[in-house]
Scaffold this motif. Structure first.
Motif, short mmCIF file in Angstrom:
data_model
loop_
_atom_site.label_atom_id
_atom_site.label_comp_id
_atom_site.label_asym_id
_atom_site.label_seq_id
_atom_site.Cartn_x
_atom_site.Cartn_y
_atom_site.Cartn_z
N ASN A 254 38.55 -15.88 -14.45
CA ASN A 254 37.75 -14.74 -14.89
C ASN A 254 36.25 -14.99 -14.77
O ASN A 254 35.44 -14.12 -15.12
CB ASN A 254 38.10 -14.40 -16.34
N THR A 255 35.87 -16.16 -14.31
CA THR A 255 34.45 -16.46 -14.12
C THR A 255 34.04 -16.19 -12.67
O THR A 255 34.88 -16.18 -11.77
CB THR A 255 34.14 -17.92 -14.47
N THR A 256 32.74 -15.98 -12.47
CA THR A 256 32.24 -15.74 -11.12
C THR A 256 32.35 -17.03 -10.30
O THR A 256 31.83 -18.07 -10.71
CB THR A 256 30.77 -15.29 -11.17
N PRO A 257 33.02 -17.01 -9.14
CA PRO A 257 33.25 -18.24 -8.36
C PRO A 257 32.04 -18.65 -7.53
O PRO A 257 31.94 -18.38 -6.34
CB PRO A 257 34.44 -17.86 -7.47
N THR A 258 31.10 -19.31 -8.20
CA THR A 258 29.90 -19.80 -7.53
C THR A 258 29.60 -21.21 -8.00
O THR A 258 30.09 -21.65 -9.03
CB THR A 258 28.68 -18.89 -7.81
N ALA A 259 28.77 -21.89 -7.23
CA ALA A 259 28.31 -23.24 -7.57
C ALA A 259 26.80 -23.23 -7.70
O ALA A 259 26.09 -22.60 -6.90
CB ALA A 259 28.75 -24.24 -6.51
N LEU A 260 26.29 -23.94 -8.68
CA LEU A 260 24.85 -24.06 -8.89
C LEU A 260 24.26 -24.99 -7.83
O LEU A 260 24.74 -26.11 -7.64
CB LEU A 260 24.59 -24.63 -10.29
N ALA A 261 23.21 -24.53 -7.14
CA ALA A 261 22.63 -25.33 -6.08
C ALA A 261 21.15 -25.00 -5.90
O ALA A 261 20.68 -23.94 -6.33
CB ALA A 261 23.37 -25.10 -4.76
N VAL A 262 20.44 -25.94 -5.28
CA VAL A 262 19.08 -25.69 -4.83
C VAL A 262 19.07 -25.91 -3.32
O VAL A 262 19.53 -26.94 -2.83
CB VAL A 262 18.06 -26.62 -5.52
N LEU A 263 18.54 -24.92 -2.59
CA LEU A 263 18.58 -24.92 -1.13
C LEU A 263 17.20 -25.24 -0.58
O LEU A 263 16.21 -24.57 -0.92
CB LEU A 263 19.03 -23.55 -0.62
N PHE A 264 17.13 -26.27 0.27
CA PHE A 264 15.87 -26.71 0.87
C PHE A 264 15.96 -26.66 2.39
O PHE A 264 17.04 -26.90 2.97
CB PHE A 264 15.55 -28.15 0.46
N PRO A 265 14.84 -26.41 3.06
CA PRO A 265 14.83 -26.46 4.53
C PRO A 265 14.97 -27.88 5.02
O PRO A 265 14.44 -28.82 4.40
CB PRO A 265 13.46 -25.87 4.88
#
Length: 399
Positions: A224-235
């Motif tokens: 029942n939770t949103t299926p996402t992962a916490l991340a920081v995106l860098f070039p």
């Protein structure tokens, strides 16, 4: 499928980021964690390494550790706040002259499972299980994954534009890295970032394979939770990889002379610590003595994995000579990140019971992407990214 989404971060209240921010859980020892948490009740190390608040000898994967982590997180309610609306967050790290600026976001687990978020390493089962238990107990992802994307000029321009003025959070950790975060809530800017990242093609896991894999597993445990992962995106153009070195506990039953006779590289005795400056060379430290090794590779192997320095060391020396067949599971091998320096390799051999250490030339980001694009994986612990993201500045609550 939307690749990234804004999220409502759990983060330090204004002016308190310095009290909360802590190094990532997996780059500090238990002794270092205890020292960092001493006299600092708000340090996030009490959440990420909660065993420091339990009796000595408590196993780090014991159920009471996860329960204590949850207790400590809830105990920080007076110093943490949650954004009322979903946001993106510009995240900048500065170490000396090195600056990298990225975007913190919730990244689609469906994209990960469909191969749009690419890995380059297998995970260790015990480490992955630990992260699953931690995330599930807390009801939150508290350690961001470090992701790379190929340079995109429009994204870079928008990041720079969005990070003008005073940051909403700022903290400088013991390693000298300054972490700054700007909160973005303007719907037009959010939509622009979402659209731009939808055009980057692929994302590459740089650091945090266990965290992303665990987030995917927890999404199944909590449908029942949103299926996402916490991340920081860098070039990719702004990221830095250091060497990731090896230490081995014993010489696989051999004497030092017998081992040296079997080393399948050109061996040179030297009077200095060896930091390899070109591919195909290695440093090796036995008690009291450094050696420079040069691989005897007649031709560069054609595939992107076999040609890696870490692969050559593994297949030609660690496995056949020292018996390290599976470095993911073998307890006789350990790994030392490049930020700790060559002196740490000497210390592990001279004072901490290791028999031999190896220093390596850093794997490049181009090599990492080539391996990931080919659907292959590197040997474990092939890359050490520096600087590292901080724990505690941004957490994603599982809604």
């Amino acid at each position: 499928m939307q690749l990234i989404s804004p999220f409502s971060a759990l983060r330090p209240v204004a002016g308190h980021a310095q009290k909360v921010a802590a190094p990532p859980y997996d780059v500090i020892s238990l002794e270092e964690a205890r020292a960092l948490g001493l006299g600092k009740p708000w340090s996030f190390v009490h959440v990420s390494r909660a065993e420091i608040d339990l009796p000595e000898g408590t196993h780090p994967y014991a159920p009471e550790v996860y329960a204590k982590a949850k207790e400590n997180l809830y105990g920080m309610s007076s110093i943490l706040m949650r954004d009322r609306v979903p946001c993106y967050y510009v995240y900048r790290m500065t170490l000396g002259n090195h600056v990298q600026t990225g975007l913190a976001a919730a990244v689609s687990i469906a994209a990960y499972e469909l191969g749009q978020v690419l890995r380059h390493e297998f995970t260790r089962p015990d480490k992955e299980d630990d992260r699953v238990c931690q995330i599930d107990a807390l009801g939150a992802q508290t350690g961001p994954v470090l992701l790379a994307y190929r340079q995109h000029s429009e994204i870079q321009s928008l990041l720079l534009e969005a990070s003008q003025g005073t940051p909403d959070m700022e903290a400088t950790l013991e390693d000298g890295v300054c972490h700054q975060v700007w909160v973005l809530s303007n719907p037009e800017i959010l939509n622009r970032f979402t659209d731009l990242f939808g055009s980057v093609g692929k994302l590459y896991i740089a650091d945090g394979h266990h965290r992303f894999a665990a987030a995917a597993r927890v999404s199944k445990l909590r449908p029942n939770t949103t299926p996402t992962a916490l991340a920081v995106l860098f070039p990719d153009s702004e990221m830095c990889i250091l060497d990731y070195n090896r230490v081995v506990k014993d010489l696989n039953g051999q004497s030092t002379l017998d081992f040296l006779a079997r080393v399948p590289f050109d061996v040179e005795v030297v009077s200095f610590a060896v930091r390899p400056e070109v591919r195909g060379t290695y440093g090796m430290y036995l008690p009291g003595q450094w050696y420079r090794l040069t691989a005897r590779v007649e031709t560069v192997p054609p595939d992107p994995v076999s040609r890696l320095d870490v692969s050559i060391l593994q297949t030609q020396l660690l496995a056949p000579i020292l018996g390290i067949e599976d470095p993911r599971r073998d307890k006789r091998i350990d790994f030392v990140g490049g930020t700790r320096g060559l002196s740490e390799l000497e210390n592990r051999v001279q004072n901490e019971g290791m028999a031999v250490a190896f220093s390596l030339y850093p794997t490049s980001l181009e090599e990492l992407m080539a391996v990931a694009d080919a659907g292959e994986v590197m040997p474990p612990k092939s890359t050490w990214f520096s600087p590292k993201l901080a724990d505690g500045l941004l957490s994603q609550v599982l809604d």
